[in-house]
Design an enzyme around this catalytic site. Sequence first.
Site, short mmCIF file in Angstrom:
data_model
loop_
_atom_site.label_atom_id
_atom_site.label_comp_id
_atom_site.label_asym_id
_atom_site.label_seq_id
_atom_site.Cartn_x
_atom_site.Cartn_y
_atom_site.Cartn_z
N GLY A 1 0.72 -1.33 -0.01
CA GLY A 1 0.07 -0.13 -0.06
C GLY A 1 0.85 1.29 -0.04
O GLY A 1 0.52 2.21 0.53
N GLU B 1 2.90 -36.89 0.49
CA GLU B 1 2.10 -35.78 1.31
C GLU B 1 1.87 -36.53 2.86
O GLU B 1 2.05 -35.57 3.60
CB GLU B 1 0.50 -35.55 0.55
CG GLU B 1 0.67 -34.87 -0.53
CD GLU B 1 1.74 -33.74 -0.86
OE1 GLU B 1 2.03 -33.04 0.10
OE2 GLU B 1 2.13 -33.49 -2.08
#
Length: 625
Positions: A223, A439
Amino acid sequence: MPKYTGNVGKPAQNNKSKKSHPGSFFRSIFFWLIIIFGALWLIGMTQAGGESLEEVPISDVIRRANAGEISRLEITGTEVIITPVGSEEPTERSRKEAGSSIWEQGLEHNSTEVTISEPSRFWDIVLDASLLLIPIIIIGVLFFLMMRNLSAQSSQSMNFGKSRARLYGTDGKKVTFADIAGNDHAKQDLQEVVDFLKSPKKYEALGAKIPSGLLLAGDPGTGKTLMARAVAGEAGVPFFSISGSEFAEMFVGVGASRVRDLFDKAKKNSPSIIFIDEIDAVGHKRDARGGAGREDEQTLNQILTEMDGFDGKTGVIVIAATNRVDMLDRALLRPGRFDRHINVTLPERIDREAILAVHFKNKPHQKLDLDALAAKTAGLSGADLANVANEAAIMAARAGRKEVINADLTEAFEKVAIGPERKNKALTQHERELTAYHEAGHAIVGHLLPDSDPVHKVTIIPRGRTGGVTWFLPPEDRSYKSIYEFKDIMARAMGGRIAEQLVYGVDAVTTGAGSDLRHVAELSRAMITEEGMGKKLRHQVFPTSDSGFFAGVVKPFSEDIIKEIDTEVAALTEEAAKRAEIVLKSNRTFLDHLAKVLLEKETLDQQEVTKILEKATLPTSVKLH
């Protein structure tokens, strides 16, 4: 609140009443002239007709008519159109004497049909005029277009050195600090600049000078640009915005000219703000490659000169933004140029929740658990959070809902963080099984190691570029990481490759662990060279130059140090693999069970993984002391 002068800030409401450009008027006239004369010419040619007929003497016509060889004569003025016997259309033309009839010239009253009509002088005149004027008009149009091109090129060359900065703050669409959530410390620093622009005499009475330049530094998407616009919006002054790359040009001197023009505009409209985004594109460190003759260095020198010319009373403040402060030239960072450096950091948890609330303010939604999402999104920037909110709205619309629900929020976050699901990707049964074990290996090692983040989700559904994902999320925001945390991260990353080895054999491993191995290599090297976490090279860092002519060539350390770094990296990698192997061998039953459940359900959340691994144990030999 101070007012600014000049024409830049004048309302644009009268723009519609301005007369059109003279060039467009003349183009219109030429266009319609061409259309009109073209139409007249075509009509004249149609009316005139007979242009292709053979010309014959009138005496021959009269002789043949008296002999019965001509069936019809059409007489218009002095022109005679002849249709021979046996023909349906005229084939010849002739001209009789003016003022006399065809019978006076010898035609006998016989079977030849004679038609007499009044001459149409108008179309003769039109035809003659059009044949004369059309070439003149074409030449005139070509000349006009050529002159217009020359004028445009001249205008473009005159504007070549002009600034390309865009002006904000005069269209009523202002940004204020209320539109920005988080980064309160940065807003506080910027608020002083706003106060000076509003009440300069208060500071001048105390002999204080406002910083002539402010440098906003931070990660992409935090920002920085929005904050700079908020300063202008709060102060109510013109805001000239330009990117550093827009100064660059292949012609020497153009960038410097644009800098001068930008600062001149800002001074004429003071008090005002100049915002240079990505200033590292033009303000990078100077070196010995080309000296002052190079275009980029001339541009940088002009920026330095213009900022030196500020005396504190010009009312012009320069704000720049970058995510690479290390690349900026030191002359830009000294007092008198960019006096104040403001770090615009990634938002913390409370700030992330506030940012999400801003982005969902104008989106119809059911009660959303933004706090839970804020807890998961550590490391995401404001731009990332805006993307999550937008993706959630898209998913709700795609599903035909009129409101965003928590399920949309979760799926949008996972899509942004780890990529979209690719359920349509075809995998063989062996590939699915291998992915499940891979996994499961990550999950078990990460779940059991004490300094690893908790498992958030495990899936064997391909997402993004991966065949499956084991996702770890920290329970809270952290500013620092220890050696223990780094080593546990590397061990859980090696868990997938080690699980493949245990199930299919040492030589049966696949390319599925490629990204894991790259992650381990990058992390271990960063520990040694950047964080001083080596075993033999403890408390030492070894930076490499990433800018300038000698980038990546000259290192400020010896070849022996390079070898030692490589040795340390290899040791850390081997240690991570060994720890993962010990954990998985001790919990082989849980590895098989977790892989089986993954094959059935494809996706498991944190609670399901925790329940499956409830009785799994951590061998004492893998603990770090």
